[in-house]
Every structure is written in structure tokens, then in C-alpha cells.
Scaffold this motif. Sequence first.
Motif, PDB file in Angstrom:
ATOM      1  N   PHE A 102       0.830  -1.211   0.000  1.00  0.00           N
ATOM      2  CA  PHE A 102       0.000   0.000   0.000  1.00  0.00           C
ATOM      3  C   PHE A 102       0.865   1.262   0.000  1.00  0.00           C
ATOM      4  O   PHE A 102       0.516   2.262  -0.639  1.00  0.00           O
ATOM      5  CB  PHE A 102      -0.945  -0.016   1.202  1.00  0.00           C
ATOM      6  CG  PHE A 102      -1.951  -1.128   1.155  1.00  0.00           C
ATOM      7  CD1 PHE A 102      -3.014  -1.083   0.267  1.00  0.00           C
ATOM      8  CD2 PHE A 102      -1.825  -2.230   1.983  1.00  0.00           C
ATOM      9  CE1 PHE A 102      -3.947  -2.104   0.208  1.00  0.00           C
ATOM     10  CE2 PHE A 102      -2.746  -3.257   1.936  1.00  0.00           C
ATOM     11  CZ  PHE A 102      -3.818  -3.202   1.040  1.00  0.00           C
ATOM     12  N   MET A 103       1.978   1.188   0.692  1.00  0.00           N
ATOM     13  CA  MET A 103       2.907   2.322   0.691  1.00  0.00           C
ATOM     14  C   MET A 103       3.477   2.538  -0.705  1.00  0.00           C
ATOM     15  O   MET A 103       3.539   3.672  -1.205  1.00  0.00           O
ATOM     16  CB  MET A 103       4.042   2.067   1.688  1.00  0.00           C
ATOM     17  CG  MET A 103       5.118   3.133   1.703  1.00  0.00           C
ATOM     18  SD  MET A 103       6.472   2.682   2.809  1.00  0.00           S
ATOM     19  CE  MET A 103       7.583   4.059   2.569  1.00  0.00           C
ATOM     20  N   ARG A 104       3.869   1.443  -1.360  1.00  0.00           N
ATOM     21  CA  ARG A 104       4.401   1.576  -2.724  1.00  0.00           C
ATOM     22  C   ARG A 104       3.343   2.154  -3.660  1.00  0.00           C
ATOM     23  O   ARG A 104       3.645   2.966  -4.533  1.00  0.00           O
ATOM     24  CB  ARG A 104       4.874   0.213  -3.247  1.00  0.00           C
ATOM     25  CG  ARG A 104       6.122  -0.314  -2.564  1.00  0.00           C
ATOM     26  CD  ARG A 104       6.780  -1.409  -3.385  1.00  0.00           C
ATOM     27  NE  ARG A 104       5.878  -2.498  -3.714  1.00  0.00           N
ATOM     28  CZ  ARG A 104       5.649  -3.549  -2.924  1.00  0.00           C
ATOM     29  NH1 ARG A 104       6.262  -3.639  -1.753  1.00  0.00           N
ATOM     30  NH2 ARG A 104       4.826  -4.509  -3.305  1.00  0.00           N
ATOM     31  N   GLN A 105       2.089   1.752  -3.460  1.00  0.00           N
ATOM     32  CA  GLN A 105       1.030   2.275  -4.315  1.00  0.00           C
ATOM     33  C   GLN A 105       0.839   3.773  -4.089  1.00  0.00           C
ATOM     34  O   GLN A 105       0.663   4.535  -5.050  1.00  0.00           O
ATOM     35  CB  GLN A 105      -0.279   1.536  -4.048  1.00  0.00           C
ATOM     36  CG  GLN A 105      -1.421   1.996  -4.950  1.00  0.00           C
ATOM     37  CD  GLN A 105      -2.677   1.170  -4.765  1.00  0.00           C
ATOM     38  OE1 GLN A 105      -2.631   0.070  -4.233  1.00  0.00           O
ATOM     39  NE2 GLN A 105      -3.807   1.704  -5.193  1.00  0.00           N
ATOM     40  N   ARG A 106       0.898   4.200  -2.828  1.00  0.00           N
ATOM     41  CA  ARG A 106       0.741   5.631  -2.550  1.00  0.00           C
ATOM     42  C   ARG A 106       1.875   6.428  -3.185  1.00  0.00           C
ATOM     43  O   ARG A 106       1.650   7.476  -3.817  1.00  0.00           O
ATOM     44  CB  ARG A 106       0.710   5.880  -1.033  1.00  0.00           C
ATOM     45  CG  ARG A 106      -0.538   5.374  -0.342  1.00  0.00           C
ATOM     46  CD  ARG A 106      -0.635   5.909   1.071  1.00  0.00           C
ATOM     47  NE  ARG A 106       0.483   5.526   1.911  1.00  0.00           N
ATOM     48  CZ  ARG A 106       0.530   4.431   2.665  1.00  0.00           C
ATOM     49  NH1 ARG A 106      -0.506   3.578   2.651  1.00  0.00           N
ATOM     50  NH2 ARG A 106       1.581   4.163   3.426  1.00  0.00           N
ATOM     51  N   ILE A 107       3.100   5.913  -3.045  1.00  0.00           N
ATOM     52  CA  ILE A 107       4.247   6.588  -3.648  1.00  0.00           C
ATOM     53  C   ILE A 107       4.090   6.637  -5.166  1.00  0.00           C
ATOM     54  O   ILE A 107       4.295   7.680  -5.801  1.00  0.00           O
ATOM     55  CB  ILE A 107       5.555   5.875  -3.251  1.00  0.00           C
ATOM     56  CG1 ILE A 107       5.850   6.075  -1.764  1.00  0.00           C
ATOM     57  CG2 ILE A 107       6.725   6.371  -4.107  1.00  0.00           C
ATOM     58  CD1 ILE A 107       7.012   5.245  -1.257  1.00  0.00           C
ATOM     59  N   GLY A 108       3.710   5.515  -5.752  1.00  0.00           N
ATOM     60  CA  GLY A 108       3.557   5.455  -7.197  1.00  0.00           C
ATOM     61  C   GLY A 108       2.503   6.418  -7.707  1.00  0.00           C
ATOM     62  O   GLY A 108       2.705   7.112  -8.717  1.00  0.00           O
ATOM     63  N   ASP A 109       1.371   6.491  -7.011  1.00  0.00           N
ATOM     64  CA  ASP A 109       0.296   7.391  -7.435  1.00  0.00           C
ATOM     65  C   ASP A 109       0.774   8.842  -7.425  1.00  0.00           C
ATOM     66  O   ASP A 109       0.468   9.619  -8.341  1.00  0.00           O
ATOM     67  CB  ASP A 109      -0.916   7.237  -6.520  1.00  0.00           C
ATOM     68  CG  ASP A 109      -1.638   5.907  -6.706  1.00  0.00           C
ATOM     69  OD1 ASP A 109      -1.392   5.243  -7.736  1.00  0.00           O
ATOM     70  OD2 ASP A 109      -2.424   5.528  -5.812  1.00  0.00           O
ATOM     71  N   ARG A 110       1.531   9.208  -6.404  1.00  0.00           N
ATOM     72  CA  ARG A 110       1.990  10.596  -6.302  1.00  0.00           C
ATOM     73  C   ARG A 110       3.029  10.919  -7.369  1.00  0.00           C
ATOM     74  O   ARG A 110       3.014  11.998  -7.966  1.00  0.00           O
ATOM     75  CB  ARG A 110       2.574  10.846  -4.910  1.00  0.00           C
ATOM     76  CG  ARG A 110       1.533  10.781  -3.795  1.00  0.00           C
ATOM     77  CD  ARG A 110       2.182  10.695  -2.433  1.00  0.00           C
ATOM     78  NE  ARG A 110       1.193  10.416  -1.392  1.00  0.00           N
ATOM     79  CZ  ARG A 110       1.491  10.049  -0.154  1.00  0.00           C
ATOM     80  NH1 ARG A 110       2.775   9.918   0.194  1.00  0.00           N
ATOM     81  NH2 ARG A 110       0.545   9.817   0.723  1.00  0.00           N
ATOM     82  N   VAL A 111       3.938   9.973  -7.610  1.00  0.00           N
ATOM     83  CA  VAL A 111       4.987  10.216  -8.608  1.00  0.00           C
ATOM     84  C   VAL A 111       4.371  10.311 -10.003  1.00  0.00           C
ATOM     85  O   VAL A 111       4.719  11.189 -10.798  1.00  0.00           O
ATOM     86  CB  VAL A 111       6.058   9.109  -8.544  1.00  0.00           C
ATOM     87  CG1 VAL A 111       7.043   9.243  -9.700  1.00  0.00           C
ATOM     88  CG2 VAL A 111       6.804   9.169  -7.212  1.00  0.00           C
TER      89      VAL A 111
END
Length: 680
Positions: A102-111
Motif C-alpha cells: 500500500f505504501m508503494r502504491q501511494r508513492i507510485g500514485d503521487r509520482v
Amino acid sequence: MTALLAPKSIALVGVSDRADSYGHALDRMVTQGGYAGRIMRVNPRLAAQSDGRVAATLADLPERPEHVVLSLATARVEAAVDEALTAGVRALTIFSECPDAFMRQRIGDRVRAAGAALCGPNSMGVHNIALGLRVTPFPVPLDLKPGGVGLIAQSGSILGALMNNDRRLRFSQAVSTGSETVTTAADYLRWMVDRPETRTVGLFLETVRDPEGFIAAMEAAAVRDIPVVILKIGRSALGARMAISHTGALVGDDDVFRALVRRLGGHMAGSLDEMAAMLAMFAQGRRATAPGIASIHDSGGERELMADMAEDHGLSYAALSCETKAAIQLGLEPGKSAENPLDAWGTGQGAQGTYTRAVTAMMADESVGTGLYVLNWRGNYYLHEMHACALQDAFRQTDKPLAAVSNFSRSDDAALAERFADLGIPLISGMQNALAAVRALHDHGPVARFRAPEPPHPRATHWRSALCGRDWIGEAEGYALFSDYGIACPAHGLAGSRDDAQAIARKIGGAVVLKTAQPGLSHKSDCDGVKPGLATAQAVADAYDDLTARFHGQILVADMVAPGVEWSLGAINDPDFGPAVRIAPGGQFVDLLDEHVLLMVPFTAAEAATAITRLRAARVLSGYRGGARLAAEALADAAAALSRLAWDLRDTMAEVEINPVIVGRQTATAVDAVIRTRVS
């Protein structure tokens, strides 16, 4: 991507003064690699005592960096990503694993929302040797010489293995892609293909996260004639996806991927050593101009071993012209014969001139595409210094591919390999690796555009509508579909009574076959649901009674196609890369013989015919052992028609199998139809 891989400025967040830390190693690698861009550093603990060398935050930097590197504990990564994106940074690298999906998804969405590039998380870094940029906390030799080999690895250890242990590969850029949360291997490949320094690219892949982007990048590489060498791991069977056909059960994800790569002009390696050998051969930048190879040796036994192994790899030795043989013979000692492969060693008298003349003459022969100078190469050996001079002299006199080969993969040839690499001459350790590289070199060539635009068949819309949402398609309807696409099928009809069956048989004329049309039954012969060779009305009646007593539904009555050779055609629809067609021996041999070709669709009849000739079983089509010459062209036509069908109905069809296709002297006729839709 340029901000990520070739930035004008870079900020290192998490630099450290602790000698055993990632932050300290990162600072050392970036600083000492020769990078000419601006390097900025961020660490709030060090900022106060750094005399301005280290900033407390990204906002305190004198300018906005193009690329921000986060060498931080996982708990601090997300906030640092937000800070970097707020500052308008265009590229980030994250070393931390960030195991929380979920953390990777949040980072990916923002980038992604910011339109930035991201290497990682869980990356071991980015190297741009051409710029002297080393974005990594893991020590890699800082004196590597730049060249034309791009490397993209979904395993950091593979990247480290290739960069740390040998100097014969000259890299331009090398990337450990990590989790590919935003930027994928396809993005790196597309960027490298457009770089003027790139001659070849190697990919170590566990998975393809962006299939469409991967195809587009491979197409771009083909347009620029940049060979792509791929080592892929992880194989799983499509048969696990509830396949109902032999094709679906026997074709795996790896088979489809290999067919795709072949169709796109790429090259598959079987091991890391093979991959390195192929990259070294392609990095030379020369292309084979003829199918034949030539090799020169100092040992008769090793010469014969290589001849055997070349045959195993499907490589043929060039038949040298009389003029070439005469030129070689002039330099040989008495008792030696001008041959290919050539053992030119005699007493050693005048050996340098002998080898130089022989290799030069071989390479000048029109039938020779690639030359190999084969010894057990090792450094600090006076005879091999002599051979090195001969090789260099011959190399300067040809524009064809010419490589040094060590018979034994553990030969002490590293120092010579580095010297040869300076001259553009690959030295490949191990005959097996060398011949795999030559095979790839000779296979390389122009490829037609993948999935060339073609209007769909006039009946495609009808069939998409007719099949949509269905969980069963009977053989008779399958024949109708095949016939619309130009695949020959037997005359047939569906019978609901004994009288119907006899009437259909009379209309067809001659012998017929009766089959159960029970819904959901795919392999009718396995349960005695097929009654062939029925030549009389009574035989038809008896067969009808037997089948209706044991099965439900109607009975298919079809023409008994004249005997021929049984082949099979099947289509599967890969969820990532789309449809592919399998061509193989048919009938019972589809299970017994592990031989087939798999082609991505759509393809032409000419492409199918070429593929069929690669099969050993193709010999039965050409009059094997005095047999009749059969309609191989009709089989190729049927395969091409199935490829168009599979492409037109790719959103509807999951798998199709025609087994067998009976190939006679003039026709190839489908006598079965197994179809599964995508909604099953």
C-alpha cells in the motif's frame, strides 16, 4: 527519463559521515565516478556543521535538482518523496525495499501524478558510465570504460555480477529497476534505444509489467537495428488456466514470451554467460553478411569439437572458394591442408604470418559471415601474444564480425579480453557461449512491423456478437466460423434423429463419420464418441443408435475426409501479449511429440510456411522416404487464416484448436473444432 538517467544535477538525501553506511557509500560513488554535474547533499544532522556542504532539507538547496536520491530508512521515505515532488523534482531513486504494497502504491500514485520518473523502490541504483554517474550505495569499479552496452536488470545482484567481475563488456548505462512502481523496464529500454551510444541492450527480466510499452520499445529497437538480448526467468503454464485444448495445456507463458521476442527481432539467452556473450558479440557493431562461419584453431581435436557443436547450434561452416583455399595454402606448412574449420598450427615457424594470412583470406570469402579465432586464450603467454597480434592484424582488414573464443570457459583470459575490448574485438569464454552468440548474430535482421494494420474480416463483427457470453461452441458452429475465414472443413450436418442422420449421409455421399455433439464435451474420441468410416445406411443407423444411447444432444454427421498426414493448429490468447498460434504434428502425436512452432498473430502464409520447415515433422510433407508430396502450402494457408481469426476475435476468444488437420495432396482440412471463449 533523462532527468533520471542523465541529470544535470543530483541531490543525495541521507548522506552520512558513518563509514559503514549506505549514505556514505552513495556519496563516495557519486563523487568519485567522474560525474561533471552538480552534486547536492541533504542531511539535517550534518547540515549545521558542514559549512554549507550539506543542506538540512531539499528546500534549503541553492537550486532545484533534476534527480533526487533517497538513501533513507523505509519509515522516512514517503515524506521525503512528498518533499521532493513539492519541490518540482522530475526524477527519484529509492533504495529502500518499502515492503508495504500500500505504501508503494501511494508513492507510485503521487509520482505518476507529478509526471516524474522513479527508479525503485528496492533498487540497487543507476549507472551512466558515459557520464561517470554512479547512483548506488554498492561499490562497483569506478574505472569501468564506457561503451555501447545498455543493461536493464530486475535483479540488482545480476547487475552487480556483470559489472564487478569482468571488463570485457563496456556499458553505456546499467540500471537496477527495483520494484518498478512507476518506471518499468520498458521505459528504460525505450530511453536507451534512442541514445546515440547504444549498440545493444541486455534485459534480465522476472516479469513484464507494461506489455504494450515493452512491445513499443522492442519495435523502436528493431527500427534502429539495436539488438536486444533477454534473459527471462519464471515459467508458468497457461494450462493452469482451465485450458480445454491440447494447445492451451501445452503452451506456457514462457513459450508465448519467446514467440513474441522472436517476432519483435529480439534474442533470448539461456544463461547469464550466454547473455554476456551475445552482448559482447553485438557490441562489436558488425553484422554477418552471409550464413556461413569460419574458424581457425591451434588444435585438431578442438577444431573437430567446435564443428560438432556448431552443427548442434544450427550453424554451418562456409564452403571456401578455390581462390580462398589457394591463398590459405600458400602460408601453411607442408602437410597442412586449407580447410574450414582450419587447424593452422604446424611447427610454429612463421606462425604469426600464417595465421594472419589465413584469417584475412577466410574473412574476405563471400560465403563467410562471421569468423572465430579459437584458442585456450590466456595472458602472459608468448605464443598467445603472437596470436593476439595476428588477430589484430586480420581484424583491421575486415568489416565482418570477428571474435576471439576460448575453448574452455575458465581460461585465464580476462586480461586479454580487456585488451581486445579496447580494440573492439570480443573475447568470449567457452565454445557453447560463443556459438550461442554467433547463432543470435546470424538470426538478427530486419523484422516486419508487429501486428501490421489490416481490416478485420467482413464476418468478424458477426462472430464477435455470436460468441460473446457463450460457454460452449459446438463443432458444427466451429466449422461455420472456420469456413468463413477460409479454413477448409468437411461437408456436414446436425442430426436429431436416425432418419436425419441417414439423409445427411446420403447428401454427403460416400463414407461419413458420426460424432456426439453433446454440449461441453471437447475430446470426443477419448470417450468413444466418434464413429468413423460409415459407408452404408445401416452402419449410420447403428452408429447413431449407439451414440444417442450414451450421450445427450444432437449427432454431427460429416464427410469422412480422405486419409493424409495429421497436423494440429491451435490458438491461445495470452492475457499480456495477445493471441498466438501453435503449429504441430497432430492426432495422437500432439501429446507424444514435443515439437511445435508458436507464432504471434497475425502472420502471413509465407511466414507460416517458413516456420513449418523448422520442424523435423515437416519432412513428411515433402515426400519423405518415397511418400507423396503433400499440400504444405494449404497447411500454411490454414495457419495464417487461423491467425487472422484469432486476431479479429481476440476480445472474445480464449483458445481454439483444430486437431487434427488432415493434410492431403492438395488440401488441408479441419476435422475437429474445440473453442473456448474468454468468459468461460
